[in-house]
Design a protein around this motif. Structure first.
Motif, PDB file in Angstrom:
ATOM      1  N   ALA A 172       0.857  -1.071  -0.142  1.00  0.00           N
ATOM      2  CA  ALA A 172       0.100  -0.044  -0.049  1.00  0.00           C
ATOM      3  C   ALA A 172       0.889   1.167  -0.072  1.00  0.00           C
ATOM      4  O   ALA A 172       1.667   1.430   0.654  1.00  0.00           O
ATOM      5  CB  ALA A 172      -0.912  -0.048   1.036  1.00  0.00           C
ATOM      6  N   ALA A 173       0.570   2.073  -0.767  1.00  0.00           N
ATOM      7  CA  ALA A 173       1.363   3.403  -0.925  1.00  0.00           C
ATOM      8  C   ALA A 173       0.493   4.416  -2.044  1.00  0.00           C
ATOM      9  O   ALA A 173      -0.370   3.922  -2.660  1.00  0.00           O
ATOM     10  CB  ALA A 173       2.530   3.271  -1.462  1.00  0.00           C
ATOM     11  N   ILE A 189       2.590   3.831   4.164  1.00  0.00           N
ATOM     12  CA  ILE A 189       2.998   2.911   3.291  1.00  0.00           C
ATOM     13  C   ILE A 189       3.482   1.553   4.010  1.00  0.00           C
ATOM     14  O   ILE A 189       3.637   1.562   5.199  1.00  0.00           O
ATOM     15  CB  ILE A 189       4.554   3.345   2.854  1.00  0.00           C
ATOM     16  N   VAL A 190       2.998   0.522   3.437  1.00  0.00           N
ATOM     17  CA  VAL A 190       3.314  -0.889   3.692  1.00  0.00           C
ATOM     18  C   VAL A 190       4.169  -1.625   2.948  1.00  0.00           C
ATOM     19  O   VAL A 190       3.925  -1.888   1.675  1.00  0.00           O
ATOM     20  CB  VAL A 190       2.085  -1.671   4.239  1.00  0.00           C
ATOM     21  N   ASN A 191       5.559  -2.006   3.422  1.00  0.00           N
ATOM     22  CA  ASN A 191       6.381  -2.507   2.405  1.00  0.00           C
ATOM     23  C   ASN A 191       6.972  -3.808   3.178  1.00  0.00           C
ATOM     24  O   ASN A 191       7.480  -3.767   4.110  1.00  0.00           O
ATOM     25  CB  ASN A 191       7.356  -1.541   2.056  1.00  0.00           C
ATOM     26  N   LEU A 203       9.162  11.741   8.280  1.00  0.00           N
ATOM     27  CA  LEU A 203       8.188  10.615   8.787  1.00  0.00           C
ATOM     28  C   LEU A 203       8.717   9.997   9.619  1.00  0.00           C
ATOM     29  O   LEU A 203      10.081   9.759   9.925  1.00  0.00           O
ATOM     30  CB  LEU A 203       7.620  10.202   7.332  1.00  0.00           C
ATOM     31  N   GLU A 204       7.937   9.373  10.284  1.00  0.00           N
ATOM     32  CA  GLU A 204       8.314   8.039  11.162  1.00  0.00           C
ATOM     33  C   GLU A 204       8.065   6.744  10.306  1.00  0.00           C
ATOM     34  O   GLU A 204       7.577   6.673   9.357  1.00  0.00           O
ATOM     35  CB  GLU A 204       7.337   7.890  12.333  1.00  0.00           C
ATOM     36  N   SER A 225       4.928   6.623   8.046  1.00  0.00           N
ATOM     37  CA  SER A 225       3.712   7.454   8.128  1.00  0.00           C
ATOM     38  C   SER A 225       3.361   8.328   7.113  1.00  0.00           C
ATOM     39  O   SER A 225       2.928   9.370   7.394  1.00  0.00           O
ATOM     40  CB  SER A 225       4.102   8.333   9.614  1.00  0.00           C
ATOM     41  N   SER A 226       3.500   8.021   5.755  1.00  0.00           N
ATOM     42  CA  SER A 226       3.268   8.697   4.778  1.00  0.00           C
ATOM     43  C   SER A 226       2.945   7.916   3.460  1.00  0.00           C
ATOM     44  O   SER A 226       3.536   6.700   3.523  1.00  0.00           O
ATOM     45  CB  SER A 226       4.429   9.763   4.493  1.00  0.00           C
TER      46      SER A 226
END
Length: 143
Positions: free
Chosen positions: A23-24, A34-36, A55-56, A108-109
């Motif tokens: 997801a992004a 973002i999920v990587n 971002l974190e 966190s973006s």
């Protein structure tokens, strides 16, 4: 919304590292995260870098053993451990085990500008839509 792993293309960021961007901004599914997921062979990971927008980032070790460094401090993490990376920190990791290092990173973006210490003249956007497309997961912009 359901995101199926089989529907997401895999990309290789460098020899020995492959990943899936679940997801992004560039692949949809979220507007603020973002999920990587990535798999790293022995000695491979992410070179030292920072995110200039503050971002974190959280990285969880799903399998294997990793050495992480944050602003010069080194720690070893194993399966089930996670690290919370502070904004603007210079950080990276590598697989220090004998097996594949499998990690999950959350930002966190929905687009993570990244400047690698060894390439300060370019910004790599993980999940980005700006700049020149490198692969299904990244774009690059010269600064």
């Amino acid at each position: 919304m359901i995101v199926r792993k089989a529907d997401k293309p895999e990309a290789s960021w460098r020899p020995g590292k492959r990943g899936i961007l679940h997801a992004a901004a560039s692949v949809g599914g979220t507007s603020k995260l973002i999920v990587n997921e990535s798999w790293n062979e022995k000695g491979i990971g992410a070179p030292t870098h920072m995110h200039p927008d503050g971002l974190e980032e959280i990285i969880m070790v799903l399998e294997g053993t990793a050495e992480f460094w944050v602003d010069g401090k080194h720690e070893t993490l194993e399966a089930g451990d996670l690290i919370i990376l502070p904004p603007y920190s210079h950080h990276g990791f590598k697989n220090v085990g004998d097996d594949i290092l499998h990690v999950l990173a959350i930002f966190s973006s929905s687009s993570a500008p990244t400047i690698f210490d060894d390439k300060p003249d370019e910004i790599v956007y993980i999940g980005g839509t700006e700049g020149d497309r490198v692969d299904s997961q990244r774009t690059v912009e010269k600064v």
